[in-house]
Design an enzyme around this catalytic site. Structure first.
Site, PDB file in Angstrom:
ATOM      1  N   PRO A   2       0.810  -1.205   0.000  1.00 22.61           N
ATOM      2  CA  PRO A   2       0.000   0.000   0.000  1.00 22.61           C
ATOM      3  C   PRO A   2       0.850   1.264   0.000  1.00 22.61           C
ATOM      4  O   PRO A   2       1.755   1.424   0.815  1.00 22.61           O
ATOM      5  CB  PRO A   2      -0.790  -0.105   1.312  1.00 22.61           C
ATOM      6  CG  PRO A   2      -0.435  -1.421   1.889  1.00 22.61           C
ATOM      7  CD  PRO A   2       0.865  -1.798   1.329  1.00 22.61           C
ATOM      8  N   GLU A   3       0.527   2.136  -0.915  1.00 25.44           N
ATOM      9  CA  GLU A   3       1.167   3.441  -0.988  1.00 25.44           C
ATOM     10  C   GLU A   3       0.090   4.478  -0.637  1.00 25.44           C
ATOM     11  O   GLU A   3      -0.984   4.115  -0.181  1.00 25.44           O
ATOM     12  CB  GLU A   3       1.742   3.664  -2.392  1.00 25.44           C
ATOM     13  CG  GLU A   3       2.659   2.522  -2.840  1.00 25.44           C
ATOM     14  CD  GLU A   3       3.224   2.700  -4.233  1.00 25.44           C
ATOM     15  OE1 GLU A   3       3.385   3.845  -4.676  1.00 25.44           O
ATOM     16  OE2 GLU A   3       3.513   1.685  -4.892  1.00 25.44           O
TER      17      GLU A   3
END
Length: 280
Positions: A2-3
């Site tokens: 996840p960014e």
DNA sequence: AAACAAACCTGTGCGC
DNA sequence: TGCGCACAGGTTTGTT
């Protein structure tokens, strides 16, 4: 995994479904997830607390509690935050379960196969000691905004390769491997350009690319890759992956120019995909 | 100052 | 089919 866009999507889910509710009980499976403090510290810090808000800084999810403490969740590579009906069979690697007040009875799960992620309760007045990296985060292009002037200052005098600089959370907070490659492609800049070699026009392109790629990715609910590791708080997938132009497209024709094939190299230990014709 | 490698873990996909 | 290896959205630490 996840960014910024994925964490922002999770944050919105927490805001919509969890904020305002009280944590009535806490279970901690794997101690590694709470290694920053301890199992007991998390249980003591969360039990009976009401979640007042859901904030985000870079890839950090931050939830102030009515106790004055704050809950921090970092998903790292494989973490997921899920809301489910109480009693639902839990997936493998569910390391933290927070029982929520209200009806129907629901639980907030932290699931994390690779156990790089963490969950911690900290005292914001003591953040410099308890969560020192938070204070050292760079500018968040979505939460703070990012101007061309700001980016120019960040790049000035840096004899540093552009991609590792974008990935450095102390410089820009929230950009990870997918969105670094996608932003560089949109800005038509190579990953191996030196930061201080950019013209002001190129700095402007990079600023616009980072902000627009992240904004569009948030609107699409993030990127869910083929392994479907990343899902939102309800288990739904994101859709930005269908707009990827370079990430995980090595060997395929560039969608933008239609003439060159996307190349893949390693840089700073991270796979890097780019179009040799579009990016200079 | 900045680049690299390794470390932390588990799962998956690929070539043989 | 099974085995071994490479690799994966992140970040820190130690070494050149």
């Amino acid at each position: 995994m996840p960014e910024l866009p994925e964490v922002e999507t999770v944050r919105r889910g927490v805001q919509a479904q969890v904020v305002g509710r009280r944590i009535t009980a806490v279970e901690v499976g794997r101690e590694r997830t709470v290694r920053r403090t301890s199992r007991q510290a998390l249980i003591d810090g969360l039990t009976g607390a009401t979640i007042l808000a859901a904030n985000r800084r870079g890839k950090y999810l931050l939830c102030p509690l009515d106790t004055g403490d704050e809950l921090m969740v970092h998903l790292r590579m494989s973490g997921r935050l899920l809301v489910a009906a109480a009693g639902t069979p839990r997936p493998a690697h569910t390391h933290v379960v927070m029982h929520l007040s209200g009806s129907p009875r629901q639980e907030l799960w932290f699931v994390d196969p690779r156990t790089f992620g963490e969950v911690v309760v900290f005292d914001p007045a003591n953040v410099d000691v308890e969560l020192p990296e938070l204070a050292r985060l760079g500018v968040d292009p979505i939460a703070d905004g990012l101007t061309r002037t700001q980016l120019a200052t960040l790049l000035a005098g840096r004899r540093r390769l552009l991609k590792p600089l974008l990935l450095d959370q102390h410089v820009v907070a929230g950009v990870g491997n997918i969105y670094a490659d996608e932003s560089l492609h949109r800005a038509r800049l190579r990953h191996d350009r030196l930061a201080d070699s950019l013209t002001s026009r190129e700095v402007g392109r990079l600023r616009d690319a980072v902000v627009s790629v992240l904004t569009e990715a948030v609107e699409a609910g993030g990127s869910t890759l083929t392994d479907t590791q990343y899902v939102d708080i309800e288990g739904g997938q994101g859709w930005f992956q269908v707009h990827h132009r370079v990430y995980d497209r090595a060997g395929q024709r560039c969608i933008t120019c239609g003439k060159a094939d996307i190349q893949r190299v390693m840089m700073g230990g991270r796979s890097t995909c780019f179009c040799p014709r579009c990016q200079h």
